[in-house]
Write a protein that holds these residues in place. Structure first.
Motif, PDB file in Angstrom:
ATOM      1  N   PHE A  19       0.833  -1.211   0.000  1.00 31.01           N
ATOM      2  CA  PHE A  19       0.000   0.000   0.000  1.00 31.01           C
ATOM      3  C   PHE A  19       0.862   1.254   0.000  1.00 31.01           C
ATOM      4  O   PHE A  19       0.591   2.216  -0.722  1.00 31.01           O
ATOM      5  CB  PHE A  19      -0.933   0.036   1.213  1.00 31.01           C
ATOM      6  CG  PHE A  19      -2.200  -0.747   1.049  1.00 31.01           C
ATOM      7  CD1 PHE A  19      -3.083  -0.466   0.016  1.00 31.01           C
ATOM      8  CD2 PHE A  19      -2.531  -1.751   1.941  1.00 31.01           C
ATOM      9  CE1 PHE A  19      -4.271  -1.171  -0.124  1.00 31.01           C
ATOM     10  CE2 PHE A  19      -3.706  -2.464   1.818  1.00 31.01           C
ATOM     11  CZ  PHE A  19      -4.577  -2.176   0.785  1.00 31.01           C
ATOM     12  N   GLU A  20       1.916   1.252   0.803  1.00 31.55           N
ATOM     13  CA  GLU A  20       2.805   2.424   0.868  1.00 31.55           C
ATOM     14  C   GLU A  20       3.481   2.667  -0.476  1.00 31.55           C
ATOM     15  O   GLU A  20       3.591   3.804  -0.940  1.00 31.55           O
ATOM     16  CB  GLU A  20       3.850   2.230   1.957  1.00 31.55           C
ATOM     17  CG  GLU A  20       4.779   3.420   2.106  1.00 31.55           C
ATOM     18  CD  GLU A  20       5.790   3.236   3.219  1.00 31.55           C
ATOM     19  OE1 GLU A  20       6.244   4.257   3.744  1.00 31.55           O
ATOM     20  OE2 GLU A  20       6.145   2.086   3.542  1.00 31.55           O
ATOM     21  N   ARG A  22       2.444   1.670  -3.550  1.00 35.98           N
ATOM     22  CA  ARG A  22       1.504   1.984  -4.627  1.00 35.98           C
ATOM     23  C   ARG A  22       0.758   3.295  -4.410  1.00 35.98           C
ATOM     24  O   ARG A  22       0.359   3.936  -5.365  1.00 35.98           O
ATOM     25  CB  ARG A  22       0.494   0.849  -4.806  1.00 35.98           C
ATOM     26  CG  ARG A  22       1.125  -0.439  -5.227  1.00 35.98           C
ATOM     27  CD  ARG A  22       1.811  -0.273  -6.599  1.00 35.98           C
ATOM     28  NE  ARG A  22       2.716  -1.339  -6.888  1.00 35.98           N
ATOM     29  CZ  ARG A  22       2.387  -2.520  -7.370  1.00 35.98           C
ATOM     30  NH1 ARG A  22       1.136  -2.792  -7.634  1.00 35.98           N
ATOM     31  NH2 ARG A  22       3.313  -3.431  -7.589  1.00 35.98           N
ATOM     32  N   GLN A  23       0.469   3.627  -3.166  1.00 36.14           N
ATOM     33  CA  GLN A  23      -0.251   4.864  -2.846  1.00 36.14           C
ATOM     34  C   GLN A  23      -1.566   4.983  -3.614  1.00 36.14           C
ATOM     35  O   GLN A  23      -1.883   6.033  -4.186  1.00 36.14           O
ATOM     36  CB  GLN A  23       0.635   6.094  -3.134  1.00 36.14           C
ATOM     37  CG  GLN A  23       1.856   6.195  -2.262  1.00 36.14           C
ATOM     38  CD  GLN A  23       1.515   6.558  -0.827  1.00 36.14           C
ATOM     39  OE1 GLN A  23       0.781   7.498  -0.588  1.00 36.14           O
ATOM     40  NE2 GLN A  23       2.040   5.809   0.112  1.00 36.14           N
ATOM     41  N   LYS A  24      -2.323   3.883  -3.656  1.00 32.49           N
ATOM     42  CA  LYS A  24      -3.623   3.873  -4.333  1.00 32.49           C
ATOM     43  C   LYS A  24      -4.474   2.762  -3.743  1.00 32.49           C
ATOM     44  O   LYS A  24      -3.952   1.815  -3.143  1.00 32.49           O
ATOM     45  CB  LYS A  24      -3.458   3.651  -5.837  1.00 32.49           C
ATOM     46  CG  LYS A  24      -2.941   2.266  -6.193  1.00 32.49           C
ATOM     47  CD  LYS A  24      -2.958   2.018  -7.690  1.00 32.49           C
ATOM     48  CE  LYS A  24      -2.579   0.560  -7.941  1.00 32.49           C
ATOM     49  NZ  LYS A  24      -3.398  -0.058  -8.927  1.00 32.49           N
ATOM     50  N   PRO A  25      -5.787   2.861  -3.907  1.00 31.32           N
ATOM     51  CA  PRO A  25      -6.661   1.768  -3.463  1.00 31.32           C
ATOM     52  C   PRO A  25      -6.347   0.497  -4.259  1.00 31.32           C
ATOM     53  O   PRO A  25      -6.000   0.560  -5.436  1.00 31.32           O
ATOM     54  CB  PRO A  25      -8.070   2.271  -3.790  1.00 31.32           C
ATOM     55  CG  PRO A  25      -7.936   3.742  -3.943  1.00 31.32           C
ATOM     56  CD  PRO A  25      -6.543   3.987  -4.442  1.00 31.32           C
ATOM     57  N   MET A  26      -6.471  -0.633  -3.593  1.00 32.51           N
ATOM     58  CA  MET A  26      -6.216  -1.915  -4.250  1.00 32.51           C
ATOM     59  C   MET A  26      -7.261  -2.932  -3.800  1.00 32.51           C
ATOM     60  O   MET A  26      -7.669  -2.939  -2.649  1.00 32.51           O
ATOM     61  CB  MET A  26      -4.818  -2.431  -3.897  1.00 32.51           C
ATOM     62  CG  MET A  26      -3.690  -1.537  -4.375  1.00 32.51           C
ATOM     63  SD  MET A  26      -2.076  -2.144  -3.841  1.00 32.51           S
ATOM     64  CE  MET A  26      -1.925  -3.568  -4.892  1.00 32.51           C
ATOM     65  N   GLU A  30      -6.097  -8.207  -6.243  1.00 27.42           N
ATOM     66  CA  GLU A  30      -4.895  -7.574  -6.785  1.00 27.42           C
ATOM     67  C   GLU A  30      -3.716  -7.730  -5.823  1.00 27.42           C
ATOM     68  O   GLU A  30      -2.591  -8.035  -6.238  1.00 27.42           O
ATOM     69  CB  GLU A  30      -5.185  -6.091  -7.033  1.00 27.42           C
ATOM     70  CG  GLU A  30      -4.074  -5.312  -7.661  1.00 27.42           C
ATOM     71  CD  GLU A  30      -4.438  -3.841  -7.850  1.00 27.42           C
ATOM     72  OE1 GLU A  30      -3.569  -3.112  -8.363  1.00 27.42           O
ATOM     73  OE2 GLU A  30      -5.555  -3.411  -7.484  1.00 27.42           O
TER      74      GLU A  30
END
Length: 61
Positions: A19-20, A22-26, A30
């Motif tokens: 998460f850190e 990518r900095q986007k919802p997942m 995925e």
């Protein structure tokens, strides 16, 4: 002396690092595919931070 890692904690940390990075919802699927985890295990790991209010799911309000 070898250190025995707790698999669920290791996976949780790796999910947080993802998460850190990518900095986007997942989506859970995925995350599972990206990290090579079983989808059922990924859902189980995500339940606790979800219930504690650290994650959310669904469409943004």
């Amino acid at each position: 002396m070898a250190v025995k890692l707790v698999k669920s904690i290791k996976r949780t940390i790796e999910i947080l690092e993802l998460f850190e990075e990518r900095q986007k919802p997942m989506h859970a699927v995925e995350i599972a595919e990206e990290l090579g985890y079983p989808i059922a295990s990924t859902y189980e790991i995500l339940k606790t931070p979800l219930e504690l209010g650290h994650l959310n799911y669904g469409m943004p309000k």
